[in-house]
Motif scaffolding. Sequence first.
Motif, PDB file in Angstrom:
ATOM      1  N   PHE A 126     124.202  -1.823 -92.810  1.00 46.38           N
ATOM      2  CA  PHE A 126     123.673  -1.158 -91.616  1.00 46.38           C
ATOM      3  C   PHE A 126     123.742  -2.083 -90.408  1.00 46.38           C
ATOM      4  O   PHE A 126     124.096  -1.664 -89.309  1.00 46.38           O
ATOM      5  N   GLU A 127     123.395  -3.349 -90.599  1.00 47.07           N
ATOM      6  CA  GLU A 127     123.460  -4.303 -89.489  1.00 47.07           C
ATOM      7  C   GLU A 127     124.894  -4.477 -88.989  1.00 47.07           C
ATOM      8  O   GLU A 127     125.133  -4.541 -87.786  1.00 47.07           O
ATOM      9  N   LYS A 128     125.859  -4.527 -89.910  1.00 47.39           N
ATOM     10  CA  LYS A 128     127.268  -4.661 -89.520  1.00 47.39           C
ATOM     11  C   LYS A 128     127.744  -3.456 -88.720  1.00 47.39           C
ATOM     12  O   LYS A 128     128.620  -3.572 -87.872  1.00 47.39           O
ATOM     13  N   SER A 129     127.173  -2.294 -89.016  1.00 48.36           N
ATOM     14  CA  SER A 129     127.590  -1.072 -88.305  1.00 48.36           C
ATOM     15  C   SER A 129     126.736  -0.815 -87.061  1.00 48.36           C
ATOM     16  O   SER A 129     126.851   0.254 -86.456  1.00 48.36           O
ATOM     17  N   ASN A 130     125.874  -1.779 -86.714  1.00 51.93           N
ATOM     18  CA  ASN A 130     124.995  -1.674 -85.546  1.00 51.93           C
ATOM     19  C   ASN A 130     124.013  -0.510 -85.624  1.00 51.93           C
ATOM     20  O   ASN A 130     123.622   0.050 -84.593  1.00 51.93           O
ATOM     21  N   ALA A 131     123.626  -0.141 -86.841  1.00 59.01           N
ATOM     22  CA  ALA A 131     122.613   0.900 -87.006  1.00 59.01           C
ATOM     23  C   ALA A 131     121.266   0.348 -86.552  1.00 59.01           C
ATOM     24  O   ALA A 131     121.023  -0.859 -86.607  1.00 59.01           O
ATOM     25  N   LYS A 132     120.400   1.226 -86.094  1.00 60.92           N
ATOM     26  CA  LYS A 132     119.094   0.823 -85.583  1.00 60.92           C
ATOM     27  C   LYS A 132     118.054   0.883 -86.703  1.00 60.92           C
ATOM     28  O   LYS A 132     117.514   1.937 -87.022  1.00 60.92           O
ATOM     29  N   ILE A 133     117.797  -0.290 -87.308  1.00 62.91           N
ATOM     30  CA  ILE A 133     116.791  -0.397 -88.359  1.00 62.91           C
ATOM     31  C   ILE A 133     115.444  -0.670 -87.694  1.00 62.91           C
ATOM     32  O   ILE A 133     115.331  -1.571 -86.866  1.00 62.91           O
ATOM     33  N   LEU A 134     114.440   0.100 -88.058  1.00 55.31           N
ATOM     34  CA  LEU A 134     113.125  -0.057 -87.456  1.00 55.31           C
ATOM     35  C   LEU A 134     112.283  -1.041 -88.267  1.00 55.31           C
ATOM     36  O   LEU A 134     112.305  -1.025 -89.497  1.00 55.31           O
ATOM     37  N   SER A 135     111.557  -1.870 -87.564  1.00 54.86           N
ATOM     38  CA  SER A 135     110.671  -2.853 -88.183  1.00 54.86           C
ATOM     39  C   SER A 135     109.264  -2.256 -88.315  1.00 54.86           C
ATOM     40  O   SER A 135     108.975  -1.184 -87.775  1.00 54.86           O
ATOM     41  N   GLU A 136     108.396  -2.988 -88.992  1.00 56.44           N
ATOM     42  CA  GLU A 136     106.983  -2.564 -89.085  1.00 56.44           C
ATOM     43  C   GLU A 136     106.384  -2.437 -87.681  1.00 56.44           C
ATOM     44  O   GLU A 136     105.623  -1.522 -87.412  1.00 56.44           O
ATOM     45  N   GLU A 137     106.764  -3.357 -86.781  1.00 58.29           N
ATOM     46  CA  GLU A 137     106.247  -3.303 -85.411  1.00 58.29           C
ATOM     47  C   GLU A 137     106.730  -2.055 -84.688  1.00 58.29           C
ATOM     48  O   GLU A 137     105.991  -1.447 -83.923  1.00 58.29           O
ATOM     49  N   ASP A 138     107.989  -1.670 -84.912  1.00 61.45           N
ATOM     50  CA  ASP A 138     108.515  -0.436 -84.307  1.00 61.45           C
ATOM     51  C   ASP A 138     107.720   0.777 -84.793  1.00 61.45           C
ATOM     52  O   ASP A 138     107.421   1.691 -84.019  1.00 61.45           O
ATOM     53  N   LEU A 139     107.389   0.774 -86.080  1.00 61.85           N
ATOM     54  CA  LEU A 139     106.665   1.910 -86.661  1.00 61.85           C
ATOM     55  C   LEU A 139     105.250   2.018 -86.106  1.00 61.85           C
ATOM     56  O   LEU A 139     104.702   3.120 -85.994  1.00 61.85           O
ATOM     57  N   GLU A 140     104.653   0.891 -85.752  1.00 59.80           N
ATOM     58  CA  GLU A 140     103.307   0.912 -85.180  1.00 59.80           C
ATOM     59  C   GLU A 140     103.282   1.643 -83.845  1.00 59.80           C
ATOM     60  O   GLU A 140     102.240   2.177 -83.456  1.00 59.80           O
ATOM     61  N   LYS A 141     104.415   1.700 -83.153  1.00 61.52           N
ATOM     62  CA  LYS A 141     104.478   2.344 -81.842  1.00 61.52           C
ATOM     63  C   LYS A 141     104.682   3.854 -81.935  1.00 61.52           C
ATOM     64  O   LYS A 141     104.618   4.546 -80.930  1.00 61.52           O
ATOM     65  N   ILE A 142     104.973   4.329 -83.114  1.00 62.93           N
ATOM     66  CA  ILE A 142     105.247   5.766 -83.287  1.00 62.93           C
ATOM     67  C   ILE A 142     103.935   6.542 -83.352  1.00 62.93           C
ATOM     68  O   ILE A 142     103.009   6.155 -83.967  1.00 62.93           O
TER      69      ILE A 142
END
Length: 142
Positions: A126-142
């Motif tokens: 996913f990182e090689k394909s530049n996919a947007k992986i969400l972190s725990e911090e990203d999830l806290e903002k949802i």
Amino acid sequence: MAIQISVFIENKEGRIKKAIDTLANAGVNIRALSVGDTTKYGILRLIVSDNEKAIKSLEDDGFIVKESEVIVIAVPDKPNGLNSTLAILDDANINLEYIYAFVSSNPDEAIVAMKVEDTKKAIGVFEKSNAKILSEEDLEKI
């Protein structure tokens, strides 16, 4: 990557509500959920605001709880957006065990949580394909 909790529940009336009530009474916010069932039991899969508090409150209320890693990824919210993301796994021969979606505050993307056989390899592709992986911090903002 995120930590998901799985709650094993009897497949009978009121058990899902009881688990949700337990979380609400503990002040735990549910970010995403999925339910899978068989004739005798179900698995309530959750991404929550506070795993430790959720696990303690559920176990104290008699539920069996397990933690597992899932990849949470933003996919384009357009026709074939999900399939193009799944193709990344398919091309790398990574088995997708299950997937569920939840709401994004960004109208151009949808969010999916996925459990795969090889999390480390999947994150790499996913990182090689530049996919947007969400972190725990990203999830806290949802």
